[in-house]
Design a protein around this motif. Structure first.
Motif, mmCIF file in Angstrom:
data_model
loop_
_atom_site.group_PDB
_atom_site.id
_atom_site.type_symbol
_atom_site.label_atom_id
_atom_site.label_comp_id
_atom_site.label_asym_id
_atom_site.label_seq_id
_atom_site.Cartn_x
_atom_site.Cartn_y
_atom_site.Cartn_z
ATOM 1 N N LEU A 169 0.825 -1.222 0.000
ATOM 2 C CA LEU A 169 0.000 0.000 0.000
ATOM 3 C C LEU A 169 0.848 1.256 0.000
ATOM 4 O O LEU A 169 0.528 2.241 -0.648
ATOM 5 N N SER A 170 1.963 1.203 0.737
ATOM 6 C CA SER A 170 2.801 2.409 0.830
ATOM 7 C C SER A 170 3.533 2.676 -0.485
ATOM 8 O O SER A 170 3.982 3.791 -0.730
ATOM 9 N N GLU A 171 3.641 1.653 -1.330
ATOM 10 C CA GLU A 171 4.419 1.837 -2.569
ATOM 11 C C GLU A 171 3.569 2.185 -3.792
ATOM 12 O O GLU A 171 4.081 2.737 -4.760
ATOM 13 N N ILE A 172 2.285 1.839 -3.780
ATOM 14 C CA ILE A 172 1.494 2.090 -4.998
ATOM 15 C C ILE A 172 1.071 3.556 -5.085
ATOM 16 O O ILE A 172 0.820 4.200 -4.088
ATOM 17 N N LYS A 173 1.051 4.019 -6.337
ATOM 18 C CA LYS A 173 0.715 5.433 -6.548
ATOM 19 C C LYS A 173 -0.273 5.558 -7.710
ATOM 20 O O LYS A 173 -0.219 4.787 -8.650
ATOM 21 N N ASP A 174 -1.119 6.552 -7.617
ATOM 22 C CA ASP A 174 -1.976 6.948 -8.719
ATOM 23 C C ASP A 174 -2.772 5.770 -9.311
ATOM 24 O O ASP A 174 -2.732 5.515 -10.511
ATOM 25 N N ILE A 175 -3.458 5.070 -8.429
ATOM 26 C CA ILE A 175 -4.246 3.901 -8.843
ATOM 27 C C ILE A 175 -5.721 4.287 -8.938
ATOM 28 O O ILE A 175 -6.228 5.047 -8.121
ATOM 29 N N ASP A 176 -6.406 3.755 -9.961
ATOM 30 C CA ASP A 176 -7.812 4.130 -10.170
ATOM 31 C C ASP A 176 -8.792 3.054 -9.738
ATOM 32 O O ASP A 176 -10.005 3.291 -9.742
ATOM 33 N N GLY A 177 -8.297 1.856 -9.410
ATOM 34 C CA GLY A 177 -9.221 0.818 -8.965
ATOM 35 C C GLY A 177 -8.523 -0.531 -8.839
ATOM 36 O O GLY A 177 -7.356 -0.689 -9.212
ATOM 37 N N PHE A 178 -9.284 -1.475 -8.292
ATOM 38 C CA PHE A 178 -8.752 -2.828 -8.077
ATOM 39 C C PHE A 178 -9.775 -3.859 -8.560
ATOM 40 O O PHE A 178 -10.984 -3.669 -8.384
ATOM 41 N N ILE A 179 -9.261 -4.953 -9.158
ATOM 42 C CA ILE A 179 -10.107 -6.134 -9.400
ATOM 43 C C ILE A 179 -9.409 -7.295 -8.697
ATOM 44 O O ILE A 179 -8.288 -7.676 -9.070
ATOM 45 N N LEU A 180 -10.062 -7.811 -7.664
ATOM 46 C CA LEU A 180 -9.421 -8.843 -6.845
ATOM 47 C C LEU A 180 -10.176 -10.166 -6.973
ATOM 48 O O LEU A 180 -11.342 -10.196 -7.372
ATOM 49 N N LYS A 181 -9.475 -11.242 -6.659
ATOM 50 C CA LYS A 181 -10.054 -12.591 -6.844
ATOM 51 C C LYS A 181 -11.104 -12.867 -5.768
ATOM 52 O O LYS A 181 -10.796 -12.783 -4.580
ATOM 53 N N SER A 182 -12.281 -13.237 -6.243
ATOM 54 C CA SER A 182 -13.377 -13.483 -5.300
ATOM 55 C C SER A 182 -13.079 -14.674 -4.386
ATOM 56 O O SER A 182 -12.441 -15.645 -4.787
ATOM 57 N N LYS A 183 -13.558 -14.547 -3.166
ATOM 58 C CA LYS A 183 -13.583 -15.623 -2.162
ATOM 59 C C LYS A 183 -12.212 -16.107 -1.695
ATOM 60 O O LYS A 183 -12.128 -17.066 -0.931
ATOM 61 N N SER A 184 -11.135 -15.518 -2.202
ATOM 62 C CA SER A 184 -9.808 -15.954 -1.758
ATOM 63 C C SER A 184 -9.544 -15.460 -0.329
ATOM 64 O O SER A 184 -9.903 -14.335 0.005
ATOM 65 N N PRO A 185 -8.899 -16.292 0.509
ATOM 66 C CA PRO A 185 -8.615 -15.842 1.886
ATOM 67 C C PRO A 185 -7.619 -14.670 1.919
ATOM 68 O O PRO A 185 -7.493 -13.995 2.937
ATOM 69 N N SER A 186 -6.953 -14.428 0.801
ATOM 70 C CA SER A 186 -6.042 -13.268 0.730
ATOM 71 C C SER A 186 -6.711 -12.119 -0.010
ATOM 72 O O SER A 186 -6.725 -10.986 0.469
ATOM 73 N N CYS A 187 -7.251 -12.400 -1.212
ATOM 74 C CA CYS A 187 -7.740 -11.331 -2.101
ATOM 75 C C CYS A 187 -9.239 -11.084 -2.056
ATOM 76 O O CYS A 187 -9.695 -10.059 -2.583
ATOM 77 N N GLY A 188 -10.025 -11.963 -1.493
ATOM 78 C CA GLY A 188 -11.491 -11.821 -1.552
ATOM 79 C C GLY A 188 -11.998 -10.559 -0.866
ATOM 80 O O GLY A 188 -11.541 -10.208 0.219
ATOM 81 N N ILE A 189 -12.955 -9.873 -1.510
ATOM 82 C CA ILE A 189 -13.467 -8.636 -0.903
ATOM 83 C C ILE A 189 -14.736 -8.892 -0.081
ATOM 84 O O ILE A 189 -15.169 -8.043 0.673
ATOM 85 N N LYS A 190 -15.345 -10.056 -0.263
ATOM 86 C CA LYS A 190 -16.510 -10.438 0.555
ATOM 87 C C LYS A 190 -16.741 -11.947 0.419
ATOM 88 O O LYS A 190 -16.134 -12.601 -0.434
ATOM 89 N N ASP A 191 -17.581 -12.470 1.291
ATOM 90 C CA ASP A 191 -17.970 -13.886 1.233
ATOM 91 C C ASP A 191 -16.802 -14.869 1.337
ATOM 92 O O ASP A 191 -16.861 -15.976 0.788
ATOM 93 N N VAL A 192 -15.740 -14.466 1.995
ATOM 94 C CA VAL A 192 -14.617 -15.396 2.186
ATOM 95 C C VAL A 192 -14.935 -16.276 3.400
ATOM 96 O O VAL A 192 -15.336 -15.774 4.452
#
Ligand code: SF4
Length: 311
Positions: free
Chosen positions: A88-111
């Motif tokens: 997080l401290s290294e990324i700059k000027d990002i407009d959005g994220f698409i993350l893998k569903s249901k993953s215990p690392s990347c899931g944004i809901k329903d994990v």
């Protein structure tokens, strides 16, 4: 011209970094590549886990959520939290994220969450540990998973937001941006768009007021677009031409509007019908509104538009 910049879970980009040594070819992402800049990340590989690997899962230990490798019981929580913070401290000027569903690392809901050492998950579902940090750190950009983006309406909202923000970042002329995006912004928040209008017409445009304007646009686009606001804007456009139409035409448009309200037709159908009247009345101001074309036409795929509309 700058393109929107997205961060994507690496396995969605056909890269074989999953625990089972596989990856996915996600159609939405494959189509997007021509129009956006992509940076990929695989948090599990980044914390040093091998591919293939012993799968990890989220376990609830007392009040804490831990990331545990299922067979070895190796606790990856600290590694993941540290990596997410560094990332997080290294990324700059990002407009959005698409993350893998249901993953215990990347899931944004329903994990799935498991009680410590238990075979079966508990009913409560949560977020992946990496995505939790991303969501907390990036509340001002759209974040979706590839599963939700299969729904036309969710995808439409996501793309609308990232391209509207990108247009703002690219715009060298704030008047032009305001004029072209007026209806779109209004379909998010009418009152806040009137405040933007006041800034633009105040004759006091300078670095400071432009920055206030841009922050306000970002705020407007961060909110969820309400159905009644979208309907209000299309109706307002149509009403300009109403007096020059036959009763039959007006009635047919009103029926179409009702079908949309009843969830019988997709939003795209309502937009096309409204735009046809703009073209017929040679209304260039309306035709050129990003409200009608918020993102590149090739990205419109309405094959799934008949599915649920709820965001
Ligand atoms: S879901 Fe995330 S952590 Fe898992 S393989 Fe994909 S990118 Fe890596």
């Amino acid at each position: 011209m700058r393109k929107p910049k997205l961060i994507i879970s690496r396995c969605l980009n056909s890269e074989k970094c999953r625990y089972d040594g596989q990856g996915f070819e996600d159609k939405v992402i494959a189509n997007l590549k021509e129009y956006i800049d992509i940076e990929t990340v695989c948090p599990e590989v980044s914390i040093g886990l091998s591919t293939p690997r012993d799968p990890i899962r989220i376990e609830k230990h007392g009040e804490e959520y831990k990331l545990i490798q299922r067979n070895s019981e190796f606790d990856c929580t600290t590694h993941m939290n540290e990596f997410a913070e560094e990332f997080l401290s290294e990324i700059k000027d990002i407009d959005g994220f698409i993350l893998k569903s249901k993953s215990p690392s990347c899931g944004i809901k329903d994990v799935k969450i498991y009680p410590k050492g238990n075979k079966y998950s508990i009913s409560k579902k949560g977020r992946g540990l990496f995505s939790e940090k991303i969501i907390n750190g990036y509340s001002n950009v759209p974040i979706e998973d590839e599963g939700r983006l299969k729904n036309y309406n969710i995808r439409d909202e996501f793309l609308t937001k990232i391209f509207a923000i990108n247009n703002l970042k690219c715009s060298e002329n704030i008047f032009e941006y305001h004029n072209e995006n007026y209806m779109l912004l209004k379909s998010y928040n009418e009152k806040a768009t009137k405040d933007l209008d006041y800034i633009i017409k105040s004759n006091k445009l300078n670095k400071e007021t432009i920055s206030v304007y841009k922050n306000k646009v970002q705020e407007i686009l961060n909110a969820k677009r309400q159905e009644n606001n979208k309907i209000k804007v299309v109706k307002e456009i149509f009403d300009k031409y109403k007096n020059d139409l036959t009763i039959n035409e007006v009635e047919n448009y009103e029926k179409l509007l009702q079908s949309y309200k009843d969830k019988k037709i997709p939003y795209s159908a309502l937009l096309v019908a409204t735009k046809i009247y703009c073209i017929r009345f040679d209304d260039e101001v309306a035709i050129n509104q990003t409200f009608f074309n918020p993102y590149p036409e090739k990205l419109i795929n309405i094959s799934d538009s008949g599915k649920g509309r709820d965001l």
